[in-house]
Every structure is written in structure tokens, then in C-alpha cells.
Scaffold this active site. Structure first.
Site, mmCIF file in Angstrom:
data_model
loop_
_atom_site.group_PDB
_atom_site.id
_atom_site.type_symbol
_atom_site.label_atom_id
_atom_site.label_comp_id
_atom_site.label_asym_id
_atom_site.label_seq_id
_atom_site.Cartn_x
_atom_site.Cartn_y
_atom_site.Cartn_z
ATOM 1 N N ASP A 184 0.876 -1.047 -0.079
ATOM 2 C CA ASP A 184 0.220 -0.222 -0.035
ATOM 3 C C ASP A 184 0.825 1.324 0.168
ATOM 4 O O ASP A 184 2.004 1.212 0.667
ATOM 5 C CB ASP A 184 -0.916 0.138 1.213
ATOM 6 C CG ASP A 184 -1.988 -0.969 1.358
ATOM 7 O OD1 ASP A 184 -1.972 -1.951 0.224
ATOM 8 O OD2 ASP A 184 -2.644 -0.873 2.339
ATOM 9 N N ASP A 185 0.107 2.269 -0.400
ATOM 10 C CA ASP A 185 0.568 3.613 -0.220
ATOM 11 C C ASP A 185 1.854 4.229 -1.129
ATOM 12 O O ASP A 185 2.195 5.327 -1.067
ATOM 13 C CB ASP A 185 1.379 3.925 1.148
ATOM 14 C CG ASP A 185 0.063 3.756 2.466
ATOM 15 O OD1 ASP A 185 -1.009 3.669 1.921
ATOM 16 O OD2 ASP A 185 0.490 3.876 3.701
ATOM 17 N N HIS A 197 -6.201 2.890 -3.645
ATOM 18 C CA HIS A 197 -5.885 3.089 -2.673
ATOM 19 C C HIS A 197 -6.209 4.772 -2.355
ATOM 20 O O HIS A 197 -5.748 5.061 -1.169
ATOM 21 C CB HIS A 197 -4.524 2.759 -2.222
ATOM 22 C CG HIS A 197 -4.405 2.703 -0.678
ATOM 23 N ND1 HIS A 197 -5.138 1.778 0.228
ATOM 24 C CD2 HIS A 197 -3.443 3.218 0.148
ATOM 25 C CE1 HIS A 197 -4.824 1.894 1.398
ATOM 26 N NE2 HIS A 197 -3.864 2.782 1.580
ATOM 27 N N HIS A 229 -5.361 9.458 0.440
ATOM 28 C CA HIS A 229 -5.309 8.786 1.480
ATOM 29 C C HIS A 229 -6.027 9.392 2.782
ATOM 30 O O HIS A 229 -5.568 9.400 3.778
ATOM 31 C CB HIS A 229 -3.816 8.566 2.079
ATOM 32 C CG HIS A 229 -3.686 7.219 2.765
ATOM 33 N ND1 HIS A 229 -3.856 6.959 4.076
ATOM 34 C CD2 HIS A 229 -3.183 6.070 2.296
ATOM 35 C CE1 HIS A 229 -3.362 5.907 4.457
ATOM 36 N NE2 HIS A 229 -3.103 5.130 2.992
ATOM 37 N N HIS A 268 3.828 -2.221 3.000
ATOM 38 C CA HIS A 268 3.780 -0.844 2.426
ATOM 39 C C HIS A 268 4.988 -0.678 1.412
ATOM 40 O O HIS A 268 6.371 -0.655 2.413
ATOM 41 C CB HIS A 268 3.698 0.323 3.541
ATOM 42 C CG HIS A 268 2.488 0.113 4.316
ATOM 43 N ND1 HIS A 268 2.279 -0.686 5.342
ATOM 44 C CD2 HIS A 268 1.187 0.861 4.278
ATOM 45 C CE1 HIS A 268 0.861 -0.747 5.848
ATOM 46 N NE2 HIS A 268 0.314 0.197 5.157
HETATM 47 ZN ZN ZN Z 1 -2.736 3.214 3.251
#
Ligand code: ZN
Length: 260
Positions: free
Chosen positions: A68-69, A118, A122, A209
């Protein structure tokens, strides 16, 4: 007598010529046949190289690593590590990062890795109005398709915060996780790797991540160790497919264990 001899001689010469011709023709067609096979083989290898076609064994365990991210400077090293081991993963990208990392997005697509949405910036999507949620999702869909010509196929909400409205507006299957080594907190590659190896089971989805160097280092350690344990590293959609699950938009999936 002489005439008969001449006739025989001519017949023999004629036969030799016919056999020689037949031999040449069959030799030529065999050559053509071999050439066609070689060309076909080359094409297959080429297709495999581009699409990263892998043979997956449904009887061996599978696990889906998810990141993620990102993308971030650590995304490419993670992709190269996956490629080295003929493995794939799923990347839940943040739209605002995407335009700075076109190479990473293209590499994901070329390898056959899966790209998920995603959100764009955020936020906690559950605190936003429907228009806000829509804008967050569409922003990432647009950013990704501008680079690779395809929209993300899956959705993961930031912080795992979801409600019925967000799920419905995501217009994609909602992917959660079953293993969380808390790499963002641990920032310790050995600890991250150990956590995954201690917990992993067939059908797990691992939350990581691609924002941290320690996560990229953990990946270098954990991928070969998972493979050594017999695991095949697949995308979320491959994991669902091999468990016989057809994913539905707006429905949450945390793992694909013991589905049958
Ligand atoms: Zn995230």
C-alpha cells in the site's frame, strides 16, 4: 542388346533423378517444418517474457503479498526482487504519487502484477460525503489509466476504514488482509520477515507498504524463504481464482483460505 542396355541405363538414371528430387523436396519441407517450429517457440518465449506467464500449481500453497501507499523509490527494488523469483504481488497505489512513478506502473503492468486503488490523497473515506469519496476513487483510476491505459481492478480503503457507502462507490472488490506485520511501525526488516514466515498459511493476504526501505529489505529475505516453504507468490485475483472465488464489487475479502 545394346539398345536394351541403354534403356536400362536410362531407366536407372531416371530413377536416380526422381529419388534425388524426392529427397530434396522432403528435405526442404522438413527444413520448413523445423523453421516453423523454431519460430513458434521463439514467439512463445517472447510472449512469456512480456506477460510473465507462469505455471501455477493449484495443489501447492499460495500467498498474496500486497503493498500500500506507493509508489515510492522503494517500489522498483521490490518489483525487481519479485521478478527475480518469477513472483507477482498486488500494489494498492495512492493516486497523488502515481504521476511521479510512471516507470514503476509500467513495470507492474509488464510483469503482470495487479494494481489496486488506495484513494488519491489517503483520507479516511468514511468521513467524506459521497462526492468526496467518488473524487478520491476516480482520481486514482484516472492517474493509473493515463499511464498504463487500464484502471485499477481492486480497491483497498486507507486505514482499512470502510462503510456501506464507500464499499458501494468503490466499484471494485474491497481487499483487506489476514497478515499484518505492521511494517510501518516495526521498521525492522528481520521482524517483518519473521512475522510473515511465522503466520503464513495457504490463502493469506499480507499487508505491507512499499514506502519503507526496511520493507524492501524484508522482501529480499522473505520471498525466497516463502518459496522454499513451497509457497507460490500470486496476485490477489490469482489467489481468488485458484480458490474458486469470483469476486464481486463492493464485497470485502480478507483472505482466500479454506474456501472449498
Ligand atoms: Zn494506506
Amino acid at each position: 542388346m545394346n539398345q536394351e542396355f541403354d534403356y536400362r541405363k536410362k531407366s536407372v538414371v531416371g530413377l536416380i533423378i526422381i529419388f534425388a528430387l524426392l529427397f530434396c523436396c522432403s528435405g526442404f519441407s522438413y527444413y520448413q517444418h523445423r523453421k516453423a517450429i523454431e519460430t513458434e517457440k521463439r514467439q512463445i518465449i517472447l510472449i512469456n517474457k512480456i506477460k510473465n506467464t507462469r505455471v501455477l500449481d493449484p495443489n501447492r500453497p499460495m500467498v498474496a503479498l500486497t503493498f500500500d501507499d506507493g509508489p515510492s523509490p522503494y517500489t522498483m527494488p521490490i518489483l525487481l526482487e519479485l521478478e527475480k523469483h518469477n513472483s507477482l504481488a498486488t500494489f494498492f497505489v495512492v493516486g497523488s504519487n502515481v504521476s511521479s512513478y510512471p516507470k514503476e506502473l509500467k513495470k507492474m503492468q509488464e510483469m503482470g502484477c495487479e494494481i489496486g486503488n488506495h484513494s488519491t490523497s489517503h483520507p479516511k473515506l468514511t468521513t467524506l460525503k459521497p462526492e468526496g469519496v467518488k473524487a478520491e476513487i476516480e482520481g486514482t483510476n484516472d492517474a493509473v489509466s493515463t499511464i498504463i491505459g487500464e484502471k485499477p481492478t481492486l480497491f483497498r480503503p486507507p486505514y482499512g476504514e470502510i462503510n456501506a457507502q464507500v464499499a458501494q462507490l468503490s466499484e471494485a472488490p474491497v481487499i483487506m488482509w489476514s497478515i499484518d506485520p505492521e511494517d510501518w511501525k516495526a521498521k525492522n526488516s528481520a521482524q517483518i520477515s519473521e512475522h510473515i514466515l511465522n503466520c503464513v498459511q495457504d490463502g493469506d493476504i499480507v499487508l505491507l507498504h512499499d514506502l519503507y526501505e526496511t520493507t524492501a529489505q524484508a522482501v529480499v529475505d522473505v520471498i525466497p524463504k516463502l518459496i522454499e516453504k513451497g509457497y507460490q507468490l500470486v496476485t490477489v485475483s490469482e489467489l481468488a481464482k485458484f480458490q474458486g472465488v469470483t469476486m464481486t464489487n463492493g464485497i470485502q475479502y480478507g483472505h482466500f483460505k479454506n474456501q472449498q
